[in-house]
Design an enzyme around this catalytic site. Structure first.
Site: not given
Ligand code: AMP
Length: 284
Positions: A30, A34-35, A37, A148, A185-186
């Protein structure tokens, strides 16, 4: 690297690669990358000739009062970072391109979608399974990568791939954390300093549960009581759910045997954060 926004163009483009015998890896996201992803993208880069990611904030998976409207968006930044990681194509459609008309068709993965996050967010996993199905049909990947971090989502997609015979390999990647343990997390960008500090309670709770299990405690209720008490000491943290679950069926476990998924959702101020840890009995 290029950005494609139209469904038909994406389908045509990927078909050329597939016809040339190239393997295609796909990472749905989405955005607000960040790391966490990037770890999926790097794996996709290693495994495939072509790497496609999608950046699409899917309205179908947000409930009323959730953060659809204010979900962080920065395509220019995401584009630069994805390019650095070696992504070939970003599929970033506008909502109208994905949902030109009111949908009549949905994908529902029963049972696995019902507990844990599914209980707090009715319709969420139906929205996820539906958009992921659409994205699979648009990007036609050989391999797909999920984190995960969103354990229930990953399990649901894996099950959907099996049940609906999607011809692709499912790859699950571990949770990437900040140095102090907070799962990336975004949504972490919503946290102010005080909230950011209290957000550490999620990982600390999981580690506490792990420690108790390693020490031989097997009664879920005893473990959960201890964690609930820890969390209650943080004044702006509120538990949505916390539990020990069977890692494949997500059924609640009363007495832990060989393995358990410890999962929780906690609201820190207005921000709902999730985290989990897969515990396995150490051999020997
Ligand atoms: P999202 O953009 O939040 O929908 O996430 C896109 C993909 O990245 C999903 O498969 C997530 O599980 C995965 N992901 C998000 N955060 C992390 C993380 N901290 N570690 C590993 N994977 C993650």
């Amino acid at each position: 690297m290029e950005i494609i926004t139209q469904v038909k163009e994406m389908q045509k483009r990927v078909e050329v690669y597939r016809n040339a015998g190239k393997s295609v890896g796909f990472v749905p996201t989405m955005g607000a990358l960040h790391e966490g992803h990037f770890s999926l993208m790097r794996q996709a880069r290693k495994d495939n000739d072509l790497v496609i990611i999608s950046i699409f904030v899917n309205p179908l998976q947000f409930g009323p009062g959730e953060d659809y409207e204010c979900y962080p968006k920065d395509l220019d930044r995401d584009r630069e970072l994805a390019e650095e990681v070696g992504v070939d194509i970003i599929f970033a459609p506008p909502p109208k391109e994905m949902y030109p008309q009111t949908s009549s068709t949905f994908v529902e993965v029963e049972r696995l979608s019902e507990g844990i996050c599914g209980r707090d967010r009715p319709g969420h996993f139906r929205g996820v399974a539906t958009v992921v199905t659409k994205l699979f049909n648009i990007t036609k990947p050989h391999r797909v990568y999920f984190g995960q971090k969103d354990y229930q989502q990953a399990l649901i997609i894996k099950r959907m791939i099996e049940d609906l015979n999607f011809d692709m390999e499912f790859v699950l990647m571990p949770i990437i954390r900040e140095e102090d343990g907070l799962a990336m997390s975004s949504r972490n960008t919503y946290l102010n300093q005080r909230e950011r500090e209290q957000a550490l309670i999620l990982y600390r709770s999981l580690k506490k549960a792990e420690e108790l299990l390693d020490g031989g405690e097997r009664r879920s209720e005893v473990i959960l009581e201890e964690i609930r008490e820890m969390i209650s000491k943080e004044d702006i943290a509120q538990i949505d759910y916390i539990g020990l679950y069977h890692p494949e069926t997500l059924a609640e476990i009363e007495t832990v045997e060989q393995e358990a998924l410890i999962a929780l959702a906690v609201r820190i101020g207005k921000t709902r954060l999730i985290d989990n840890l897969l515990w396995r009995k150490k051999s020997g």
